[in-house]
Motif scaffolding. Structure first.
Motif, short mmCIF file in Angstrom:
data_model
loop_
_atom_site.label_atom_id
_atom_site.label_comp_id
_atom_site.label_asym_id
_atom_site.label_seq_id
_atom_site.Cartn_x
_atom_site.Cartn_y
_atom_site.Cartn_z
N VAL A 7 5.80 -0.07 -3.93
CA VAL A 7 7.22 -0.34 -3.70
C VAL A 7 7.40 -1.85 -3.63
O VAL A 7 6.81 -2.51 -2.78
N VAL A 8 8.21 -2.40 -4.54
CA VAL A 8 8.44 -3.85 -4.58
C VAL A 8 9.92 -4.11 -4.33
O VAL A 8 10.77 -3.79 -5.16
N VAL A 49 2.49 4.34 -10.24
CA VAL A 49 3.91 4.03 -10.41
C VAL A 49 4.27 2.79 -9.60
O VAL A 49 3.82 2.63 -8.47
N VAL A 50 5.09 1.92 -10.21
CA VAL A 50 5.65 0.76 -9.51
C VAL A 50 7.16 0.95 -9.46
O VAL A 50 7.79 1.16 -10.51
N VAL A 76 3.47 3.48 -14.90
CA VAL A 76 4.90 3.79 -14.94
C VAL A 76 5.63 2.78 -14.07
O VAL A 76 5.24 2.54 -12.91
N VAL A 77 6.67 2.17 -14.63
CA VAL A 77 7.47 1.21 -13.87
C VAL A 77 8.92 1.70 -13.85
O VAL A 77 9.54 1.89 -14.89
N ILE A 78 9.41 1.92 -12.64
CA ILE A 78 10.80 2.33 -12.42
C ILE A 78 11.54 1.12 -11.85
O ILE A 78 11.22 0.66 -10.75
N MET A 79 12.47 0.61 -12.60
CA MET A 79 13.27 -0.53 -12.14
C MET A 79 14.39 -0.01 -11.25
O MET A 79 14.92 1.09 -11.47
N ASN A 80 14.76 -0.82 -10.25
CA ASN A 80 15.93 -0.47 -9.45
C ASN A 80 16.67 -1.73 -9.05
O ASN A 80 16.10 -2.82 -9.01
#
Length: 116
Positions: A7-8, A49-50, A76-80
């Protein structure tokens, strides 16, 4: 074996809430609050996942995204972002994001990406 998720986000409350939610779903988690810390943690923790915020204190998550994908193409990179705009979505897609979720994060939508 559970998925590892990084979690970033620069907001401590967001990191805390997300980590607790993910841990309660059986995921192993780590956190970062800057791009520099994120890139180090990606290499040491090797998450599946990031979840990467766009607006970070030392730059844009959109700039970190291609660095992650070049070094770890299957990650896997999920942008938010709270700025859920078509421009941000477009840039995220162009830079290799696997998904984009606006803030506040919808738990069911997020879990559908993580489990499915």
């Amino acid at each position: 074996m559970s998925k590892k998720i990084l979690v970033v986000d620069d907001e401590p409350d967001v990191r805390f809430i997300l980590q607790n939610m993910l841990k309660s779903e059986g995921f192993e988690t780590a956190q970062s609050e800057t791009i520099k810390e994120c890139l180090r943690t990606v290499d040491s923790f090797l998450p599946d996942v990031v979840i990467l915020d766009i607006d970070l204190p030392d730059g844009s998550g959109l700039d970190a995204l291609p660095k992650i994908k070049t070094k770890h193409p299957k990650m896997v990179v999920i942008m938010n972002s709270a700025l859920d705009t078509s421009d941000n979505r477009e840039k995220a897609q162009e830079n290799g994001a696997d998904a984009f979720i606006g803030k506040p994060l919808n738990k069911q939508k997020l879990l559908s990406y993580l489990v499915g």
